[in-house]
Each structure stands twice: as C-alpha cells, then as structure tokens.
Design a protein around this motif. Structure first.
Motif, mmCIF file in Angstrom:
data_model
loop_
_atom_site.group_PDB
_atom_site.id
_atom_site.type_symbol
_atom_site.label_atom_id
_atom_site.label_comp_id
_atom_site.label_asym_id
_atom_site.label_seq_id
_atom_site.Cartn_x
_atom_site.Cartn_y
_atom_site.Cartn_z
ATOM 1 N N GLY A 10 0.811 -1.192 0.000
ATOM 2 C CA GLY A 10 0.000 0.000 0.000
ATOM 3 C C GLY A 10 0.845 1.243 0.000
ATOM 4 O O GLY A 10 2.055 1.196 -0.219
ATOM 5 N N LEU A 11 0.192 2.361 0.252
ATOM 6 C CA LEU A 11 0.846 3.662 0.309
ATOM 7 C C LEU A 11 1.097 4.038 1.757
ATOM 8 O O LEU A 11 0.186 3.993 2.590
ATOM 9 N N VAL A 12 2.321 4.417 2.055
ATOM 10 C CA VAL A 12 2.692 4.770 3.418
ATOM 11 C C VAL A 12 3.654 5.947 3.379
ATOM 12 O O VAL A 12 4.416 6.108 2.425
ATOM 13 N N GLN A 13 3.607 6.779 4.406
ATOM 14 C CA GLN A 13 4.516 7.913 4.490
ATOM 15 C C GLN A 13 5.893 7.482 4.966
ATOM 16 O O GLN A 13 6.031 6.460 5.652
ATOM 17 N N PRO A 14 6.923 8.229 4.606
ATOM 18 C CA PRO A 14 8.257 7.911 5.129
ATOM 19 C C PRO A 14 8.241 7.807 6.647
ATOM 20 O O PRO A 14 7.613 8.608 7.333
ATOM 21 N N GLY A 15 8.953 6.807 7.157
ATOM 22 C CA GLY A 15 8.959 6.535 8.577
ATOM 23 C C GLY A 15 7.868 5.603 9.038
ATOM 24 O O GLY A 15 7.887 5.150 10.192
ATOM 25 N N GLY A 16 6.928 5.301 8.171
ATOM 26 C CA GLY A 16 5.834 4.427 8.514
ATOM 27 C C GLY A 16 6.198 2.965 8.415
ATOM 28 O O GLY A 16 7.335 2.598 8.115
ATOM 29 N N SER A 17 5.199 2.124 8.648
ATOM 30 C CA SER A 17 5.401 0.681 8.674
ATOM 31 C C SER A 17 4.331 -0.038 7.876
ATOM 32 O O SER A 17 3.200 0.436 7.749
#
Length: 116
Positions: A10-17
């Motif tokens: 999926g789509l996740v922001q930098p630093g996410g998991s």
C-alpha cells in the motif's frame, strides 16, 4: 504445485510501517526456505531477505538491516515481512519466492509506495 500470493502492500509515508504477507498453497511450506525480493521501475529484481525452513536463520540485504524483519508461521503456511522506518527508496513491487538458490516459485507481487 506451489502457489504464492503476496498481500499487504500500500501507500505509506516515510517513517511508517507495513507488514507484507505471503500465503503459500499446499502442505510443503515448512520444507521450503523462503525469501522476499523487490523491483522498482527500470531496475532489476533485488534480494531483500530470506529465512530457512524453521525460521531460525535469516539473512537481509544491507539496505534493510535493522528496519525489516522476515518471519514465518509454518502452521499457517504464511511468510511475513515486517517493514519499519520505511523510506522512499523502499518503493517497489515486493515478491515472495521459495526454494533457493534457484528461487523457482514466485508470487504475483504487491506494490509498496513510500511517499509523503
């Protein structure tokens, strides 16, 4: 035959998991070493991580060491890739595969996009 199916991208922001899963068909999962690979547009498919049959031995590409964890649940015929502290460079289609060193079975891939 062996069938592998990846989910969890999926789509996740930098630093996410994200946690990716790979469901394996059949009853031979526990007999197979498994791996994760990834490929971004214009690039070759690269090794990410691997795990032996029992889960007691794992290997990681330097680019993901300390951030990604490969694991498996043999009772559920499922391979996992826990991805933490994601970076834009992690953006790729992620594939699971079985049976090194030839990696003869592959899933269809799941898209991981890391973007702000």
């Amino acid at each position: 035959q062996v069938r592998l199916e990846e989910t969890g991208g999926g789509l996740v922001q930098p630093g996410g998991s994200l946690r990716l899963s790979c469901a394996a068909s059949g009853r031979t999962f526990s007999s197979m070493s498994m791996g994760w690979f990834r490929q971004s547009p214009g690039h070759t498919r690269n090794f990410v991580a691997s795990i032996n049959e029992s889960g007691g031995s794992t290997f990681y590409d330097d680019s993901v060491k300390g951030r990604f964890t490969i694991s498996r649940d043999n009772a559920k015929n499922t391979l996992f890739l826990q991805m933490n502290d994601l970076r834009p460079d992690d953006t790729a289609v992620y594939f699971c595969s079985s049976e090194p060193p030839t990696w003869e079975h592959w899933g269809q891939g799941t898209q991981v996009t890391v973007s702000s």
